[in-house]
Design an enzyme around this catalytic site. Sequence first.
Site, PDB file in Angstrom:
ATOM      1  N   GLU A  90      63.900  50.470 -88.459  1.00 12.59           N
ATOM      2  CA  GLU A  90      64.493  49.467 -88.800  1.00 12.59           C
ATOM      3  C   GLU A  90      63.898  49.012 -90.285  1.00 12.59           C
ATOM      4  O   GLU A  90      63.073  48.026 -90.464  1.00 12.59           O
ATOM      5  CB  GLU A  90      64.490  48.090 -87.901  1.00 12.59           C
ATOM      6  CG  GLU A  90      65.357  48.437 -86.579  1.00 12.59           C
ATOM      7  CD  GLU A  90      64.949  47.519 -85.489  1.00 12.59           C
ATOM      8  OE1 GLU A  90      64.492  46.406 -86.022  1.00 12.59           O
ATOM      9  OE2 GLU A  90      65.530  47.731 -84.362  1.00 12.59           O
ATOM     10  N   HIS A  96      64.766  42.225 -88.211  1.00 16.47           N
ATOM     11  CA  HIS A  96      65.064  43.459 -87.624  1.00 16.47           C
ATOM     12  C   HIS A  96      66.588  44.031 -88.202  1.00 16.47           C
ATOM     13  O   HIS A  96      67.042  43.043 -88.837  1.00 16.47           O
ATOM     14  CB  HIS A  96      65.353  43.204 -86.086  1.00 16.47           C
ATOM     15  CG  HIS A  96      64.003  43.204 -85.434  1.00 16.47           C
ATOM     16  ND1 HIS A  96      63.758  44.022 -84.395  1.00 16.47           N
ATOM     17  CD2 HIS A  96      63.115  42.061 -85.238  1.00 16.47           C
ATOM     18  CE1 HIS A  96      62.392  43.822 -83.880  1.00 16.47           C
ATOM     19  NE2 HIS A  96      62.024  42.374 -84.249  1.00 16.47           N
ATOM     20  N   GLU A 121      68.626  39.720 -86.991  1.00 16.94           N
ATOM     21  CA  GLU A 121      69.046  41.093 -86.932  1.00 16.94           C
ATOM     22  C   GLU A 121      70.006  41.129 -88.141  1.00 16.94           C
ATOM     23  O   GLU A 121      71.039  40.382 -88.166  1.00 16.94           O
ATOM     24  CB  GLU A 121      70.187  41.180 -85.601  1.00 16.94           C
ATOM     25  CG  GLU A 121      69.100  41.151 -84.249  1.00 16.94           C
ATOM     26  CD  GLU A 121      68.323  42.520 -84.449  1.00 16.94           C
ATOM     27  OE1 GLU A 121      68.522  43.411 -84.898  1.00 16.94           O
ATOM     28  OE2 GLU A 121      67.550  42.257 -83.120  1.00 16.94           O
TER      29      GLU A 121
END
Length: 331
Positions: free
Chosen positions: A56, A148, A211
């Site tokens: 990531e 992330h 995210e």
Amino acid sequence: MQDFLQQTLSEQAPRKRQGETAHLRWQWLDHGILLMEPKVKAGQALVLSAGIHGNETGPVEILNQILLPLLKGEKPLQQRLLVVLGNPQALKAGKRYLRYDINRLFGGRWQQIVDSDEAHRVLHLEQAVETFWQACESDETRWHLDLHTAIRGSYHSRFGVLPLNPRPWPTNFLDWLAAAELEALVFHREPGGTFTHFSCEHFAAASCTLELGKALPFGENDLSQFTAAHQALAALLYGDSLPAVQRQPKRYRVVQQITRLSENFKLHMGQETLNFTAFPQGTLLAEDSETRYFVQQAREYVLFPNPDVAPGLRAGLMLVEENEQTQALPL
């Protein structure tokens, strides 16, 4: 030291392990762990982490971009800051993890696996965070943002996952997440082994796993996709203006976890299933020998479906949207 990422990936400690600019003092604590403190009193302490999963890379690149003006003395720092690149070995290898997923091992769970590099790394991260929080003034605000990107595509391209928290979430923390243009917030109702849960449970930090898009290798990220997060982080660190909130994120809560129990596990979702895909009540989601997972509410949304995890680990979460009317199946 001006390039934290390259120094970390080199697997060598910098020749100079501490220094200062006109605005701050910095100290290299360990590979991928950097302490930065403003020369003026700060009212907030922030842990800013990325690279917990080595594949990531977009958030890692964004984080490095944000640090460069601070380390060059071009920008002031508004708060005490601990910067963490969680898994340098996995980052260098371009893999999610080498042996164990460290974001399942916090809160002492690393003691449940064999002696390994991952167990040692999580212990070092826990110790670094504990030392950082213990140095806080009693009136300092504590935040932890863990950056992330997701393996799968998603109906919400940017979203946050918040750990179980017995305290009310601070309004300014939720406002910051909205300003970073997160489209959804997911609220856990059970404890877990994530980095953000560790900070929240043990040190009362407002924490969130962000995210921010799709996981891609170094050099393949379209960094313009991270503009909102970059601007919101710049506001937090430099004191720039926080972007105006365009819309409030949708809110979801976790209602069940799908766990892979054995090698017989079968997830009834294809590789094309996006995060936040909705399933109607009664749908068979997964089965593992005699154990079956069904949609229990009127509608549930899947998050992080992954049939390839090791036995005993989470293979998916099921959510409900907070403002939807739900009705559980009868027992």
